[in-house]
Write a protein that holds these residues in place. Structure first.
Motif, PDB file in Angstrom:
ATOM      1  N   LYS A  85       0.827  -1.203   0.000  1.00  0.00           N
ATOM      2  CA  LYS A  85       0.000   0.000   0.000  1.00  0.00           C
ATOM      3  C   LYS A  85       0.861   1.254   0.000  1.00  0.00           C
ATOM      4  O   LYS A  85       2.046   1.210   0.322  1.00  0.00           O
ATOM      5  CB  LYS A  85      -0.937   0.024   1.197  1.00  0.00           C
ATOM      6  CG  LYS A  85      -0.278   0.232   2.538  1.00  0.00           C
ATOM      7  CD  LYS A  85      -1.318   0.300   3.641  1.00  0.00           C
ATOM      8  CE  LYS A  85      -0.694   0.597   4.982  1.00  0.00           C
ATOM      9  NZ  LYS A  85      -1.699   0.797   6.027  1.00  0.00           N
ATOM     10  N   ILE A  86       0.221   2.361  -0.358  1.00  0.00           N
ATOM     11  CA  ILE A  86       0.842   3.676  -0.288  1.00  0.00           C
ATOM     12  C   ILE A  86       0.488   4.263   1.069  1.00  0.00           C
ATOM     13  O   ILE A  86      -0.687   4.362   1.414  1.00  0.00           O
ATOM     14  CB  ILE A  86       0.337   4.582  -1.425  1.00  0.00           C
ATOM     15  CG1 ILE A  86       0.746   3.991  -2.777  1.00  0.00           C
ATOM     16  CG2 ILE A  86       0.865   6.004  -1.260  1.00  0.00           C
ATOM     17  CD1 ILE A  86       0.073   4.638  -3.963  1.00  0.00           C
ATOM     18  N   VAL A  87       1.505   4.635   1.823  1.00  0.00           N
ATOM     19  CA  VAL A  87       1.312   5.168   3.165  1.00  0.00           C
ATOM     20  C   VAL A  87       1.108   6.683   3.117  1.00  0.00           C
ATOM     21  O   VAL A  87       0.266   7.232   3.823  1.00  0.00           O
ATOM     22  CB  VAL A  87       2.502   4.811   4.079  1.00  0.00           C
ATOM     23  CG1 VAL A  87       2.364   5.427   5.457  1.00  0.00           C
ATOM     24  CG2 VAL A  87       2.659   3.297   4.164  1.00  0.00           C
ATOM     25  N   ALA A  88       1.899   7.374   2.272  1.00  0.00           N
ATOM     26  CA  ALA A  88       1.819   8.835   2.174  1.00  0.00           C
ATOM     27  C   ALA A  88       2.329   9.280   0.809  1.00  0.00           C
ATOM     28  O   ALA A  88       3.168   8.617   0.196  1.00  0.00           O
ATOM     29  CB  ALA A  88       2.637   9.493   3.273  1.00  0.00           C
ATOM     30  N   ILE A  89       1.804  10.423   0.359  1.00  0.00           N
ATOM     31  CA  ILE A  89       2.223  11.019  -0.912  1.00  0.00           C
ATOM     32  C   ILE A  89       2.576  12.475  -0.654  1.00  0.00           C
ATOM     33  O   ILE A  89       1.784  13.215  -0.071  1.00  0.00           O
ATOM     34  CB  ILE A  89       1.091  10.951  -1.958  1.00  0.00           C
ATOM     35  CG1 ILE A  89       0.660   9.508  -2.203  1.00  0.00           C
ATOM     36  CG2 ILE A  89       1.522  11.634  -3.257  1.00  0.00           C
ATOM     37  CD1 ILE A  89      -0.635   9.376  -2.978  1.00  0.00           C
ATOM     38  N   ASN A  90       3.766  12.885  -1.089  1.00  0.00           N
ATOM     39  CA  ASN A  90       4.178  14.284  -1.021  1.00  0.00           C
ATOM     40  C   ASN A  90       4.334  14.753  -2.459  1.00  0.00           C
ATOM     41  O   ASN A  90       5.390  14.578  -3.067  1.00  0.00           O
ATOM     42  CB  ASN A  90       5.485  14.427  -0.242  1.00  0.00           C
ATOM     43  CG  ASN A  90       5.939  15.858  -0.135  1.00  0.00           C
ATOM     44  OD1 ASN A  90       5.616  16.704  -0.958  1.00  0.00           O
ATOM     45  ND2 ASN A  90       6.713  16.143   0.898  1.00  0.00           N
ATOM     46  N   GLN A  91       3.262  15.326  -3.015  1.00  0.00           N
ATOM     47  CA  GLN A  91       3.290  15.703  -4.427  1.00  0.00           C
ATOM     48  C   GLN A  91       4.194  16.896  -4.706  1.00  0.00           C
ATOM     49  O   GLN A  91       4.658  17.070  -5.824  1.00  0.00           O
ATOM     50  CB  GLN A  91       1.887  15.946  -4.960  1.00  0.00           C
ATOM     51  CG  GLN A  91       1.164  17.118  -4.376  1.00  0.00           C
ATOM     52  CD  GLN A  91      -0.249  17.235  -4.914  1.00  0.00           C
ATOM     53  OE1 GLN A  91      -0.820  16.278  -5.428  1.00  0.00           O
ATOM     54  NE2 GLN A  91      -0.818  18.406  -4.791  1.00  0.00           N
ATOM     55  N   ASP A  92       4.474  17.736  -3.696  1.00  0.00           N
ATOM     56  CA  ASP A  92       5.345  18.893  -3.904  1.00  0.00           C
ATOM     57  C   ASP A  92       6.794  18.479  -4.139  1.00  0.00           C
ATOM     58  O   ASP A  92       7.516  19.130  -4.886  1.00  0.00           O
ATOM     59  CB  ASP A  92       5.270  19.845  -2.705  1.00  0.00           C
ATOM     60  CG  ASP A  92       3.879  20.456  -2.547  1.00  0.00           C
ATOM     61  OD1 ASP A  92       3.183  20.638  -3.572  1.00  0.00           O
ATOM     62  OD2 ASP A  92       3.479  20.717  -1.406  1.00  0.00           O
ATOM     63  N   ASP A  93       7.233  17.394  -3.479  1.00  0.00           N
ATOM     64  CA  ASP A  93       8.616  16.927  -3.603  1.00  0.00           C
ATOM     65  C   ASP A  93       8.735  15.620  -4.383  1.00  0.00           C
ATOM     66  O   ASP A  93       9.814  15.031  -4.426  1.00  0.00           O
ATOM     67  CB  ASP A  93       9.235  16.738  -2.215  1.00  0.00           C
ATOM     68  CG  ASP A  93       9.418  18.052  -1.481  1.00  0.00           C
ATOM     69  OD1 ASP A  93       9.627  19.087  -2.150  1.00  0.00           O
ATOM     70  OD2 ASP A  93       9.346  18.052  -0.241  1.00  0.00           O
ATOM     71  N   PHE A  94       7.626  15.147  -4.936  1.00  0.00           N
ATOM     72  CA  PHE A  94       7.604  13.889  -5.700  1.00  0.00           C
ATOM     73  C   PHE A  94       8.145  12.719  -4.884  1.00  0.00           C
ATOM     74  O   PHE A  94       8.993  11.965  -5.321  1.00  0.00           O
ATOM     75  CB  PHE A  94       8.360  14.030  -7.029  1.00  0.00           C
ATOM     76  CG  PHE A  94       7.869  15.163  -7.873  1.00  0.00           C
ATOM     77  CD1 PHE A  94       6.562  15.198  -8.305  1.00  0.00           C
ATOM     78  CD2 PHE A  94       8.706  16.204  -8.228  1.00  0.00           C
ATOM     79  CE1 PHE A  94       6.095  16.247  -9.083  1.00  0.00           C
ATOM     80  CE2 PHE A  94       8.252  17.258  -9.007  1.00  0.00           C
ATOM     81  CZ  PHE A  94       6.948  17.285  -9.433  1.00  0.00           C
ATOM     82  N   ARG A  95       7.622  12.577  -3.679  1.00  0.00           N
ATOM     83  CA  ARG A  95       8.008  11.491  -2.785  1.00  0.00           C
ATOM     84  C   ARG A  95       6.783  10.673  -2.412  1.00  0.00           C
ATOM     85  O   ARG A  95       5.698  11.223  -2.229  1.00  0.00           O
ATOM     86  CB  ARG A  95       8.661  12.036  -1.512  1.00  0.00           C
ATOM     87  CG  ARG A  95       9.970  12.737  -1.775  1.00  0.00           C
ATOM     88  CD  ARG A  95      10.488  13.379  -0.483  1.00  0.00           C
ATOM     89  NE  ARG A  95      11.703  14.116  -0.725  1.00  0.00           N
ATOM     90  CZ  ARG A  95      12.925  13.623  -0.544  1.00  0.00           C
ATOM     91  NH1 ARG A  95      13.091  12.399  -0.102  1.00  0.00           N
ATOM     92  NH2 ARG A  95      13.981  14.358  -0.801  1.00  0.00           N
ATOM     93  N   VAL A  96       6.988   9.371  -2.315  1.00  0.00           N
ATOM     94  CA  VAL A  96       5.907   8.466  -1.948  1.00  0.00           C
ATOM     95  C   VAL A  96       6.442   7.513  -0.879  1.00  0.00           C
ATOM     96  O   VAL A  96       7.534   6.956  -1.035  1.00  0.00           O
ATOM     97  CB  VAL A  96       5.409   7.663  -3.173  1.00  0.00           C
ATOM     98  CG1 VAL A  96       4.282   6.727  -2.788  1.00  0.00           C
ATOM     99  CG2 VAL A  96       4.972   8.592  -4.301  1.00  0.00           C
TER     100      VAL A  96
END
Length: 94
Positions: free
Chosen positions: A11-22
């Protein structure tokens, strides 16, 4: 030596779209953040399409891989190796 091949993302725990981190959780319990800036800072092809609609945060897990609605997928084994490489790069020797 233990092999990392054959891993799947659970699963995906968290998405940081500003820094392109998952942050990803694997089926073996391993959880870590992966930095995908190298693919999305100057995107081409499918990565560019993802960003055109502000769609980085629309990622999901499909068959154990990190995927987006337009068909872009990242292999879970390759992401695992990238996470390990990024961890080594942040270790400072004093």
């Amino acid at each position: 030596m233990k092999k990392d091949i054959g891993l799947a993302i659970q699963k995906i725990v968290a998405i940081n779209q500003d820094d392109f981190r998952v942050t990803l959780k694997y089926t073996n319990g391993f959880t870590a953040e992966v930095d995908l800036q190298q693919y999305f800072n100057q995107p081409r092809g499918l990565a560019r399409e993802v960003l055109m609609g502000g769609g980085f945060s629309k990622c999901f897990v499909e068959s154990g891989a990190l995927a987006w609605p337009n068909g872009l997928e990242f292999c879970p084994d390759a992401l695992f190796r990238l996470i390990k490489q990024q961890a080594k790069a942040t270790v400072k020797v004093t």
